[in-house]
Design an enzyme around this catalytic site. Structure first.
Site, PDB file in Angstrom:
ATOM      1  N   LYS A  35       0.809  -1.230   0.000  1.00 23.70           N
ATOM      2  CA  LYS A  35       0.000   0.000   0.000  1.00 23.70           C
ATOM      3  C   LYS A  35       0.837   1.273   0.000  1.00 23.70           C
ATOM      4  O   LYS A  35       0.430   2.266  -0.580  1.00 23.70           O
ATOM      5  CB  LYS A  35      -0.969   0.001   1.182  1.00 23.70           C
ATOM      6  CG  LYS A  35      -0.293   0.054   2.536  1.00 23.70           C
ATOM      7  CD  LYS A  35      -1.304  -0.219   3.648  1.00 23.70           C
ATOM      8  CE  LYS A  35      -0.635  -0.194   4.992  1.00 23.70           C
ATOM      9  NZ  LYS A  35      -1.379  -0.949   6.013  1.00 23.70           N
ATOM     10  N   ARG A 128      -7.774  -1.583  17.195  1.00 19.10           N
ATOM     11  CA  ARG A 128      -8.205  -1.347  15.831  1.00 19.10           C
ATOM     12  C   ARG A 128      -9.078  -2.545  15.482  1.00 19.10           C
ATOM     13  O   ARG A 128      -9.949  -2.887  16.268  1.00 19.10           O
ATOM     14  CB  ARG A 128      -7.008  -1.118  14.887  1.00 19.10           C
ATOM     15  CG  ARG A 128      -7.412  -0.237  13.685  1.00 19.10           C
ATOM     16  CD  ARG A 128      -6.259   0.070  12.749  1.00 19.10           C
ATOM     17  NE  ARG A 128      -5.918  -1.080  11.909  1.00 19.10           N
ATOM     18  CZ  ARG A 128      -4.983  -1.048  10.950  1.00 19.10           C
ATOM     19  NH1 ARG A 128      -4.313   0.057  10.713  1.00 19.10           N
ATOM     20  NH2 ARG A 128      -4.718  -2.116  10.230  1.00 19.10           N
TER      21      ARG A 128
HETATM   22  C1  LIG Z   1      -0.424  -1.692   6.649  1.00 22.80           C
HETATM   23  C2  LIG Z   1      -0.701  -3.000   7.266  1.00 22.80           C
HETATM   24  C3  LIG Z   1       0.353  -3.896   7.521  1.00 22.80           C
HETATM   25  C4  LIG Z   1       1.799  -3.581   7.215  1.00 22.80           C
HETATM   26  O1  LIG Z   1       2.320  -2.625   8.066  1.00 22.80           O
HETATM   27  P1  LIG Z   1       3.889  -2.251   8.053  1.00 22.80           P
HETATM   28  O2  LIG Z   1       4.082  -1.541   9.322  1.00 22.80           O
HETATM   29  O3  LIG Z   1       4.089  -1.380   6.853  1.00 22.80           O
HETATM   30  O4  LIG Z   1       4.665  -3.506   7.949  1.00 22.80           O
HETATM   31  C5  LIG Z   1       0.034  -5.126   8.065  1.00 22.80           C
HETATM   32  N1  LIG Z   1      -1.239  -5.454   8.361  1.00 22.80           N
HETATM   33  C6  LIG Z   1      -2.276  -4.619   8.130  1.00 22.80           C
HETATM   34  C7  LIG Z   1      -3.646  -5.067   8.495  1.00 22.80           C
HETATM   35  C8  LIG Z   1      -2.043  -3.366   7.588  1.00 22.80           C
HETATM   36  O5  LIG Z   1      -3.077  -2.538   7.362  1.00 22.80           O
END
Ligand SMILES: *Cc1c(COP(=O)(O)O)cnc(C)c1O
Length: 358
Positions: A35, A128
């Site tokens: 993302k 969350r």
């Molecule tokens: C963005 C996201 C991640 C990855 O997070 P990083 O800190 O970039 O590794 C993992 N799980 C979910 C549900 C996310 O939204």
């Protein structure tokens, strides 16, 4: 054209390969989270080539964008009830925490004559997404009753909202939930997903609890940061992505504005320290393009003063380089900055050292 992000695919490849190799030592598979670079297919392909087991994103548009890439796709934001058809169509597996949405996913899968795989999320304190652990026995039988869904595993998300750090203790709770599900319902779980880059410090220390066999890694791969304590991961590059912006004004001026100070354009009341006269550079980049607080100048002797929508102000008094209008300053980015430069259509994306396809 400036501003632009210069992307070094060789460094990105290296980072992914390094973390995948470390994870393999502990029987953990890694899905690369795409993302932060808006799932640019070319970069997603680099990560697949580097050996990640799948690609994960939190926007269904991004998952769709990567549909020509041969890899497992995981949709990570819990789905909107209105998008379940696309989730089933474009994602191989998706994360869930609402019974109603799971019911709709099942119906969508039935309409498309498929079986969709899901990961059930549990909230272990970050507040969350996720079912609370105490809801396990009230929700699990209902989830397992759906005929067009396969429960592939369970997962947790930490650090992202509440800042709760993954530990042996809270991740062990996830492995216990998995055992409880397998024991009570005879449902084999193949994926126990222990979080994001903030779980990397446990992995790299060999402290990830046995049973956690999956991580979803964005920041660690892209920026080489272990997110829980915000430290650099030794053996990775922190400059696979570099931001460049051009100087449009360079003048010696005071450090405190002259006049009555009201609110700035963003509703704050600015405070200024009097540092006397300074050489000030204005760069053609602003808050519409970047979170300037997440930038670190690569020239060590320059300092970011602030930014408005389209201008960033810098103190370059002590810059060793003899700067001129039209010169370019370079910056490393934190996650917040990278996220925004990729989303801004005003920031060009260029590739520095294209990866040779083997
Ligand atoms: C963005 C996201 C991640 C990855 O997070 P990083 O800190 O970039 O590794 C993992 N799980 C979910 C549900 C996310 O939204």
């Amino acid at each position: 054209m400036y501003p632009r992000v210069v992307i070094d695919e060789v460094k990105l490849y290296h980072n992914a390969k390094y973390l995948v190799t470390q994870a393999e030592r502990y029987g953990v598979s890694v899905y690369a989270v795409t993302k932060v670079f808006c799932a640019t297919p070319r970069l997603a392909q680099v990560l697949v080539d580097a050996g990640v087991s799948g690609l994960a994103d939190s926007r269904i548009q991004n998952i769709k964008k990567m549909r020509s890439i041969h890899a497992e796709k995981m949709y990570m934001r819990v789905a909107m009830p209105s998008e379940v058809d696309d989730v089933v169509r474009y994602a191989d597996v998706s994360l869930h925490s609402e019974l109603e949405t799971i019911r709709r996913i099942d119906a969508a899968a039935q309409r498309q004559d498929r079986r969709h795989r899901i990961v059930v999320m549990f909230d272990l304190g970050d507040l969350r997404e996720g079912f609370l652990p105490e809801a396990l026995h009230s929700v699990m039988p209902q989830i397992l009753a759906h005929s067009h869904i396969r429960v592939e595993g369970i997962g947790v998300n930490l650090t992202c909202y509440g800042g709760v750090i993954p530990t042996r203790e809270n991740l062990t709770v996830l492995t216990e939930l998995a055992q409880e599900i397998e024991r009570t319902y005879g449902q084999r779980l193949t994926l126990i997903s222990g979080g994001a880059s903030s779980s990397l410090y446990l992995l790299l220390d060999g402290q990830l609890p046995t049973g956690i066999n999956h991580l979803r890694i964005g920041e660690g791969i892209v920026l080489g940061t272990e997110a829980a304590f915000d430290t650099h991961i030794e053996g990775t590059y922190d400059d696979a992505f570099v931001l460049e912006a051009e100087i449009i004004e360079l003048k010696r001026k005071g450090s405190v504005p002259i006049g009555t100070i009201g609110n700035d354009a963003f509703g704050g009341t600015p405070v200024f320290e009097d540092k006397g006269e300074m050489v000030r550079a204005i760069l053609a980049i602003g808050r519409q393009d970047v979170d300037f607080e997440g930038l670190t100048p690569i020239d060590e002797d320059v300092e970011i003063l602030g930014a408005s929508s389209d201008h960033m102000l810098m103190d370059v008094t002590h810059c060793e380089r003899q700067l001129r209008v039209g010169d370019v300053l370079r910056f490393k980015m934190r996650y917040s900055a990278l996220l925004k430069v990729f989303t801004s259509e005003y920031v060009e994306k260029v590739y520095a050292t294209p990866l040779k396809r083997l």
